[in-house]
Design a protein around this motif. Structure first.
Motif, PDB file in Angstrom:
ATOM      1  N   ASP A  32      -4.275 -12.448   3.485  1.00  0.00           N
ATOM      2  CA  ASP A  32      -5.237 -13.476   3.059  1.00  0.00           C
ATOM      3  C   ASP A  32      -4.730 -14.872   3.453  1.00  0.00           C
ATOM      4  O   ASP A  32      -4.463 -15.715   2.626  1.00  0.00           O
ATOM      5  N   SER A  36     -10.819 -20.322   2.610  1.00  0.00           N
ATOM      6  CA  SER A  36     -11.553 -19.934   1.406  1.00  0.00           C
ATOM      7  C   SER A  36     -12.600 -21.007   1.151  1.00  0.00           C
ATOM      8  O   SER A  36     -12.559 -22.090   1.745  1.00  0.00           O
ATOM      9  N   GLN A  79     -14.715 -12.633  -1.239  1.00  0.00           N
ATOM     10  CA  GLN A  79     -13.879 -13.149  -2.323  1.00  0.00           C
ATOM     11  C   GLN A  79     -12.601 -13.767  -1.775  1.00  0.00           C
ATOM     12  O   GLN A  79     -11.952 -13.188  -0.904  1.00  0.00           O
ATOM     13  N   GLY A  80     -12.223 -14.916  -2.299  1.00  0.00           N
ATOM     14  CA  GLY A  80     -10.927 -15.506  -1.982  1.00  0.00           C
ATOM     15  C   GLY A  80     -10.774 -15.921  -0.536  1.00  0.00           C
ATOM     16  O   GLY A  80     -11.743 -16.216   0.151  1.00  0.00           O
ATOM     17  N   ARG A  81      -9.516 -15.943  -0.096  1.00  0.00           N
ATOM     18  CA  ARG A  81      -9.214 -16.351   1.268  1.00  0.00           C
ATOM     19  C   ARG A  81      -9.502 -15.218   2.242  1.00  0.00           C
ATOM     20  O   ARG A  81      -9.258 -14.057   1.959  1.00  0.00           O
ATOM     21  N   GLU A  82      -9.980 -15.595   3.408  1.00  0.00           N
ATOM     22  CA  GLU A  82     -10.330 -14.641   4.449  1.00  0.00           C
ATOM     23  C   GLU A  82      -9.082 -13.923   4.977  1.00  0.00           C
ATOM     24  O   GLU A  82      -8.003 -14.504   5.057  1.00  0.00           O
ATOM     25  N   ARG A  91     -11.507  -8.709   1.100  1.00  0.00           N
ATOM     26  CA  ARG A  91     -11.899 -10.099   0.903  1.00  0.00           C
ATOM     27  C   ARG A  91     -13.207 -10.411   1.633  1.00  0.00           C
ATOM     28  O   ARG A  91     -14.027 -11.137   1.139  1.00  0.00           O
ATOM     29  N   ARG A  92     -13.374  -9.854   2.808  1.00  0.00           N
ATOM     30  CA  ARG A  92     -14.625  -9.936   3.565  1.00  0.00           C
ATOM     31  C   ARG A  92     -14.973  -8.515   3.973  1.00  0.00           C
ATOM     32  O   ARG A  92     -14.695  -8.080   5.084  1.00  0.00           O
TER      33      ARG A  92
END
Length: 194
Positions: A32, A36, A79-82, A91-92
């Motif tokens: 991550d 974001s 969600q959150g950082r890519e 996250r993606r």
């Protein structure tokens, strides 16, 4: 991490060493490393569309998502950082119920436009991996393929290759929100994999 990303990371670490004389010695525990967005930025973008409804589900989000998955819904998860690199690591990601073979067909046909034989990689609660995959070990970057244990194929049908293997993303508790979604799915279905 693709070779080009690894080369860039290696070059950055080498330059850091040349300039500072210090080595960076800490394990890479997650990918991550990307951008974001704040809730305000996301809401502003969603506001451009008439048919999007946003609701803050707070602590009930994992249970809501797990329930939707068990009802056959496909979830676009942001969600959150890519993630930095070639894999979607919670996250993606596109989330779906792995128990249904037709899940693969639905996603491939409607979303991905991929060949019929392309499965989707499973995210599995790390502590249950050895119940589903032979010689299981942690695989937080989805870089290892494991043979599926005989008898478990029907529980994760949409995530198995034609040779009865799966490229697994092991999920630890420190990947908090995503881990809680899978844990809730496990509570609903008895399957610790999405």
């Amino acid at each position: 991490m693709p070779a080009t990303a690894a080369t860039a990371a290696g070059a950055a670490l080498e330059l850091y060493y040349q300039k500072s004389g210090r080595h960076v010695r800490r394990p890479l525990r997650d990918a991550d490393l990307g951008v974001s967005f704040s809730d305000e930025e996301i809401l502003a973008e969603l506001g451009r569309f008439d048919n999007v409804v946003w609701e803050d589900l707070g602590e009930s989000l994992p249970d809501y998502v797990a329930g939707a998955l068990t009802r056959g819904k496909v979830i676009g998860w942001f969600q959150g950082r890519e993630e930095w690199g070639p894999r979607a690591l919670g996250r993606r990601s596109v989330l779906a119920d792995p128990r249904l073979g037709q899940t693969r067909d639905i996603i491939n046909h409607k979303m991905k436009n991929r060949e019929w034989f392309m499965p989707f990689a499973p995210s599995c609660l790390e502590e249950y991996g050895s119940l589903y995959f032979k010689n299981f070990c942690e695989s937080p970057f989805m870089t290892l393929a494991f043979d599926v244990i005989e008898g478990k194929e029907t529980e994760i049908a949409a995530a198995i290759h034609v040779d009865n293997t799966a490229r697994v993303h092991s999920v630890r508790p420190d990947h908090s929100l995503y881990y809680r979604v899978i844990k809730k799915f496990y509570e609903h279905t008895g399957v610790p994999v999405i």
